[in-house]
Motif scaffolding. Structure first.
Motif, PDB file in Angstrom:
ATOM      1  N   SER A 224     -30.002  16.025  23.199  1.00 30.24           N
ATOM      2  CA  SER A 224     -30.617  16.356  21.910  1.00 30.24           C
ATOM      3  C   SER A 224     -29.759  17.355  21.151  1.00 30.24           C
ATOM      4  O   SER A 224     -29.141  18.242  21.746  1.00 30.24           O
ATOM      5  N   PHE A 225     -29.750  17.217  19.840  1.00 28.88           N
ATOM      6  CA  PHE A 225     -29.171  18.231  18.966  1.00 28.88           C
ATOM      7  C   PHE A 225     -30.208  19.323  18.717  1.00 28.88           C
ATOM      8  O   PHE A 225     -31.414  19.077  18.778  1.00 28.88           O
ATOM      9  N   PHE A 226     -29.720  20.521  18.409  1.00 34.62           N
ATOM     10  CA  PHE A 226     -30.634  21.582  17.990  1.00 34.62           C
ATOM     11  C   PHE A 226     -29.933  22.467  16.974  1.00 34.62           C
ATOM     12  O   PHE A 226     -28.708  22.587  16.969  1.00 34.62           O
ATOM     13  N   HIS A 227     -30.738  23.066  16.090  1.00 36.23           N
ATOM     14  CA  HIS A 227     -30.227  23.918  15.024  1.00 36.23           C
ATOM     15  C   HIS A 227     -30.661  25.357  15.268  1.00 36.23           C
ATOM     16  O   HIS A 227     -31.844  25.620  15.503  1.00 36.23           O
TER      17      HIS A 227
ATOM     18  N   LEU B  64     -17.274  34.078  21.552  1.00 36.16           N
ATOM     19  CA  LEU B  64     -18.642  33.704  21.914  1.00 36.16           C
ATOM     20  C   LEU B  64     -18.679  32.409  22.713  1.00 36.16           C
ATOM     21  O   LEU B  64     -19.467  32.268  23.655  1.00 36.16           O
ATOM     22  N   HIS B  65     -17.841  31.463  22.346  1.00 36.25           N
ATOM     23  CA  HIS B  65     -17.790  30.223  23.115  1.00 36.25           C
ATOM     24  C   HIS B  65     -17.283  30.494  24.534  1.00 36.25           C
ATOM     25  O   HIS B  65     -17.773  29.895  25.502  1.00 36.25           O
ATOM     26  N   LYS B  66     -16.329  31.406  24.667  1.00 36.48           N
ATOM     27  CA  LYS B  66     -15.865  31.771  26.011  1.00 36.48           C
ATOM     28  C   LYS B  66     -16.986  32.443  26.800  1.00 36.48           C
ATOM     29  O   LYS B  66     -17.155  32.199  28.009  1.00 36.48           O
ATOM     30  N   LEU B  67     -17.762  33.261  26.126  1.00 32.64           N
ATOM     31  CA  LEU B  67     -18.887  33.930  26.777  1.00 32.64           C
ATOM     32  C   LEU B  67     -19.865  32.909  27.355  1.00 32.64           C
ATOM     33  O   LEU B  67     -20.288  33.019  28.520  1.00 32.64           O
ATOM     34  N   ILE B  68     -20.214  31.909  26.559  1.00 36.17           N
ATOM     35  CA  ILE B  68     -21.151  30.888  27.038  1.00 36.17           C
ATOM     36  C   ILE B  68     -20.502  30.031  28.121  1.00 36.17           C
ATOM     37  O   ILE B  68     -21.157  29.648  29.103  1.00 36.17           O
ATOM     38  N   ARG B  69     -19.216  29.769  27.983  1.00 32.61           N
ATOM     39  CA  ARG B  69     -18.510  29.000  29.017  1.00 32.61           C
ATOM     40  C   ARG B  69     -18.545  29.741  30.350  1.00 32.61           C
ATOM     41  O   ARG B  69     -18.743  29.126  31.409  1.00 32.61           O
TER      42      ARG B  69
ATOM     43  N   GLY C  93     -20.380  24.739  22.941  1.00 29.22           N
ATOM     44  CA  GLY C  93     -20.292  24.786  21.485  1.00 29.22           C
ATOM     45  C   GLY C  93     -21.582  25.037  20.740  1.00 29.22           C
ATOM     46  O   GLY C  93     -21.931  24.280  19.825  1.00 29.22           O
ATOM     47  N   PHE C  94     -22.285  26.110  21.066  1.00 33.45           N
ATOM     48  CA  PHE C  94     -23.569  26.371  20.412  1.00 33.45           C
ATOM     49  C   PHE C  94     -23.412  26.753  18.948  1.00 33.45           C
ATOM     50  O   PHE C  94     -24.376  26.720  18.179  1.00 33.45           O
TER      51      PHE C  94
ATOM     52  N   MET D 176     -24.919  19.705  22.828  1.00 33.70           N
ATOM     53  CA  MET D 176     -24.471  20.226  24.120  1.00 33.70           C
ATOM     54  C   MET D 176     -25.479  20.026  25.249  1.00 33.70           C
ATOM     55  O   MET D 176     -25.187  20.323  26.397  1.00 33.70           O
ATOM     56  N   THR D 177     -26.665  19.505  24.931  1.00 34.75           N
ATOM     57  CA  THR D 177     -27.669  19.297  25.974  1.00 34.75           C
ATOM     58  C   THR D 177     -27.423  17.974  26.691  1.00 34.75           C
ATOM     59  O   THR D 177     -26.827  17.050  26.142  1.00 34.75           O
ATOM     60  N   ARG D 178     -27.898  17.887  27.916  1.00 36.24           N
ATOM     61  CA  ARG D 178     -27.704  16.648  28.682  1.00 36.24           C
ATOM     62  C   ARG D 178     -28.756  16.542  29.773  1.00 36.24           C
ATOM     63  O   ARG D 178     -29.009  17.502  30.505  1.00 36.24           O
TER      64      ARG D 178
END
Length: 460
Positions: A194-197, A212-217, A231-232, A247-249
């Motif tokens: 699903s996509f989310f905003h 920030l992307h590295k933080l989430i990674r 990629g939030f 990014m959800t699965r």
């Protein structure tokens, strides 16, 4: 399983039409518009209160497959170009010329809803919203009517030609037509998502986005979240006052109500885990909030109608061309892990980092494709043959969208929305020609069909 016998009953006929299109998504609404524009009395049946399918209910963006591979050469025009220009006039999509320079057509889902409404109304399509196709009534091998359920009760819609644009081949399946499901090895289909905003924060500069992307990674590596990428902050929709992340699965069967229910809840749980983390631990995101999640979890694949020809992965890789081509595609063999595994797993390829624990990889890895082998030739495309829209068993049925006749690998490319819209326009045009000529869809003159599509601005 315990069963209950449902008493027989007389069912009122709600409507009769030349062409009945089941499903109002990217494969459905173009079929209805095209059929009506060519003089067929057309009904479109849609289960939600709006049309657009995963483009609206799923918030899926952008629309992919509109240009040749790694090129700005258009391979789809017709109704897709018209939709884009109408959304552009509303300030909710780039112009067609601008979109050709981008990897996909960014758009606003609310604008797409009203554009489809207007196109159907102008074409004279009778639209039945909040209506679910639940069964099929046949006369011999052909479909005589589809049974529907809505707030008015159980009713029948009678037609001459039926277009299955349900995404899951629901009409074909209920008509007893042969279908396939997922890969041959274990019948598993691609993972759902699903996509989310997100909104409520100032969008960071490029350097901060990378941080920030590295933080989430890093959190993904720790197992804190279950996403397949970091990629939030991605913005795939047209407007940029919010994010639009893909990014959800979740693994599961989109034709199983229990799997769908589990998937919806798992996706929401993961999105809110992320938001709570951002609020509590990341500077600048104290007021971050979920602007919206998709109306439904997004299936990438389920059932495929069995037709006289099935589009294959090899067709995609070599840019196959066919004499009965009615649409073009350029998306690649993009298979999201059928087991639903998340980071660092992305695609089902020979390089899978967790292959040694996957039964499919263990059995098949010597013949699996590597990442660089998944694409059509640069600057090229592959054709979708008309035979992929036909059923080998039900003569008055056409498939459209992501339930056309294709192998597991073939559907991995043909499933994207730009291709589905092109296929939908062809399906509706073919249905109208079949009715006008008094023939079955399989007996339509394909040369004439291709000529009409070109006259309507399509590229075939």
């Amino acid at each position: 399983m315990r069963t209950i016998t449902e008493p027989s009953r007389e069912v009122p006929v709600l409507a009769e039409a030349d062409v009945v299109v089941c499903g109002g998504g990217p494969g459905g609404f173009p079929a209805a518009v095209a059929a009506a524009r060519h003089g067929a009395k057309t009904i479109l049946i849609e289960r939600y209160g709006f049309m657009g399918g995963l483009a609206t209910a799923g918030l899926v963006a952008p629309i992919l497959g509109h240009t040749a591979h790694e090129s700005d050469t258009p391979i789809v025009q017709g109704i897709l170009k018209e939709v884009t220009e109408r959304m552009h006039a509303l300030g909710c999509a780039p112009s067609w010329e601008e979109s050709l320079r981008e990897w996909g057509i960014r758009f606003d889902a609310e604008a797409l809803k009203v554009v489809i409404d207007e196109m159907c109304r102008e074409a004279g399509v009778e639209v039945l919203l909040h209506t679910l196709v639940v069964d099929v009534v046949k006369e011999g091998d052909s479909i005589a009517a589809v049974m529907v359920e809505n707030k008015s009760g159980r009713q029948a819609v009678v037609g001459k030609v039926f277009v299955d644009a349900t995404g899951d081949a629901d009409v074909a399946y209920r008509a007893g037509a042969p279908t396939t499901h997922g890969r041959a090895f274990d019948s598993r289909n691609q993972a759902m998502g699903s996509f989310f905003h997100l909104a409520g924060f100032g969008y960071p500069d490029t350097k901060r986005v990378k941080e920030l992307h590295k933080l989430i990674r890093d959190r993904l590596r720790e197992g804190r979240f279950r996403f397949y990428n970091e990629g939030f902050l991605n913005r795939n929709a047209y407007h940029t006052d919010h994010t639009s992340a893909n990014m959800t699965r979740v693994g599961g069967d989109p034709t199983s109500v229990r799997d769908l229910t589990r998937a919806e809840m798992e996706v929401r749980r993961e999105v809110w885990k992320l938001v709570r983390y951002l609020r509590e631990e990341v500077r600048g995101f104290e007021d971050c909030y979920v602007q919206q999640t998709s109306f439904q979890v997004g299936p990438r694949e389920s059932r495929q109608v069995v037709g006289p020809y099935a589009l294959t992965g090899d067709d995609i890789r070599r840019g196959a061309k066919f004499e009965d081509a009615i649409a073009r595609g350029s998306w690649w063999i993009d298979i999201h892990c059928p087991l639903g595994r998340t980071y660092p797993v992305h695609l089902c390829t020979a390089e899978c980092p967790e292959g040694n624990s996957c039964p499919y990889w263990i059995s098949q890895h010597e013949s699996m494709l590597s990442m660089e082998e998944l694409f059509p030739p640069k600057g090229d495309w592959y054709d979708i043959p008309y035979r992929c829209l036909l059923s080998v068993a039900v003569p008055n049925l056409l498939a459209s969208g992501r339930c056309i006749s294709a192998t597991y690998e073939g559907m991995a490319g043909a499933r994207v929305m730009g291709t589905c819209i092109a296929v939908g326009q062809a399906a509706g045009t073919a249905a109208a020609l079949a009715v006008a000529e008094g023939v079955r869809p399989g007996d339509v003159d394909v040369s004439r069909l291709r000529e009409v599509l070109r006259e309507d601005g399509q590229l075939v």
